[in-house]
Design an enzyme around this catalytic site. Sequence first.
Site, short mmCIF file in Angstrom:
data_model
loop_
_atom_site.label_atom_id
_atom_site.label_comp_id
_atom_site.label_asym_id
_atom_site.label_seq_id
_atom_site.Cartn_x
_atom_site.Cartn_y
_atom_site.Cartn_z
N ARG A 34 45.28 33.93 21.79
CA ARG A 34 45.79 34.69 22.92
C ARG A 34 44.84 35.85 23.19
O ARG A 34 44.15 36.34 22.29
CB ARG A 34 47.19 35.25 22.60
CG ARG A 34 47.82 35.95 23.81
CD ARG A 34 49.04 36.79 23.45
NE ARG A 34 49.57 37.42 24.65
CZ ARG A 34 50.50 38.37 24.67
NH1 ARG A 34 50.99 38.83 23.53
NH2 ARG A 34 50.91 38.88 25.80
N HIS A 35 44.80 36.29 24.44
CA HIS A 35 43.96 37.43 24.80
C HIS A 35 44.42 38.69 24.07
O HIS A 35 45.46 38.73 23.41
CB HIS A 35 44.03 37.66 26.32
CG HIS A 35 45.42 37.88 26.82
ND1 HIS A 35 46.11 39.06 26.66
CD2 HIS A 35 46.28 37.04 27.46
CE1 HIS A 35 47.32 38.96 27.19
NE2 HIS A 35 47.46 37.74 27.68
N ARG A 38 46.90 44.23 26.88
CA ARG A 38 46.75 44.45 28.32
C ARG A 38 47.80 45.44 28.81
O ARG A 38 48.71 45.81 28.07
CB ARG A 38 46.91 43.13 29.08
CG ARG A 38 48.24 42.44 28.85
CD ARG A 38 48.54 41.41 29.91
NE ARG A 38 49.67 40.56 29.58
CZ ARG A 38 50.94 40.89 29.69
NH1 ARG A 38 51.28 42.11 30.10
NH2 ARG A 38 51.90 40.04 29.38
N ARG A 103 41.66 38.79 31.86
CA ARG A 103 41.89 39.24 30.49
C ARG A 103 41.51 38.19 29.45
O ARG A 103 41.11 38.54 28.33
CB ARG A 103 43.33 39.70 30.29
CG ARG A 103 44.40 38.66 30.60
CD ARG A 103 45.80 39.25 30.49
NE ARG A 103 46.85 38.32 30.89
CZ ARG A 103 47.26 38.15 32.14
NH1 ARG A 103 46.70 38.85 33.11
NH2 ARG A 103 48.23 37.29 32.41
N ASP A 279 49.90 33.82 25.44
CA ASP A 279 50.96 33.66 24.44
C ASP A 279 51.72 32.36 24.64
O ASP A 279 52.09 31.68 23.68
CB ASP A 279 51.92 34.85 24.47
CG ASP A 279 52.38 35.24 25.88
OD1 ASP A 279 52.03 34.53 26.85
OD2 ASP A 279 53.10 36.25 26.00
#
Length: 419
Positions: A34-35, A38, A103, A279
């Site tokens: 996942r990034h 943010r 992102r 996610d």
Amino acid sequence: MDLRLVHLCILTLSCSFAQDIDLGTVIFANVLFRHGDRTPLNPYPTDPYKNESLWPVPFGQLTNLGRHRHLLLGRWLRNRYEHLLPDTYSLYDIYVRSTDVDRTLMSAEANLAGLYPPKDKQIWDNDIKWMPIPIHTIPEKQDNLLAAKKYCPKYDYEIEKLKNSPEIQRINKENEKLYIYLTEHSGKKIDSLESIEYLYDTLSIENIFNLTLPKWTTPVFPYKMQKLASMDFKLPAYNKILQRLKSGLLLGEMINHMVKKQEGALYPDRKLWIYSAHDTTVANLLMTLGVFDEHCPPYTATVLMELRVNTKEQYFVTISYKNSSAEPTLLTIPGCLALCPLHQFVKLTKDTIPEDWEKECVLDWEQHESSINLTTIFGILTSSILMLISLVFMIIGFVYWHYKREHNQYYRRLTTDPI
């Protein structure tokens, strides 16, 4: 005996089994993460922090903390796969794909900065210790592999069917008072697990930024909301049909990499395949593998699907999940051990991988009929009536024009003859 207790016993036994035997050597790895951190995607109407100028970056963008976390994860991956990857970057060793979102693209870049700090001839500027590495992507609406947002009528039908099922409606009914409470205070209609997760995510981010949350959140955040928000991550890949259409292609590609690697047919002969996503992507893959432990996957949550070989030249697959700064947890897919033979892994996951995704996305006639609701029917009837009225006026206009033409209804020269 309680089934959950049985499952726990099996999991404990398989974990101890994995610790007692030689896991072999990793020769290839699929990495999905996942990034990083943010800002909120879209604050709720009564949010005291809904003014974007109050945040360090625009809504939905990667923060400095998010960049740094992925830099550290990249360094962790470098340490884990030191035996596998040369110090310097080569397109033959690694392939990186990201969803087409700022992102996730930026997270992949930060991660690769940690994985491949430039050395020797790859240092192209002494002031910038960074190596540019290609990251591949396609528009979200065309992406049925990683973003999983390409239009699929069958999936839309099945997910709507699930949301309207007695099981989900019962959950909504049981939490009706909470929904009403959140709706009144947030100014946004909260009537489902999805809308709960949306609000929970915003409040969680504001909490991470040490912002003072409104008093009305105290009785419900985080615990009451967290349980339902975690539950929402199960829905997109809740059953086999949804798994095949949402995450099956990604799992199929990962398995294909490992099978070809074993056969010596992976070209180029890469060592690492990295996917930068969300996610939901992480949860969907874990659900499809049957190993999802109900929770909200945190930033930089990482799934490692590794192909290993032992001294007897036997090939195995391990699934590990790293959801924090701690070491990853070894997972066990149903029907196998933590160290799962590749051929058995392929067999156990076969029913979740579509043979023809486009074909499976097509609705049969009965489903198509049931998916047409009253709003759609009203819209079709309204459009048809408007088209009919327009056609009638066109016919009347043509008849009138033709009548005037036949009866010479035009301007004439005035006569000069005496009356």
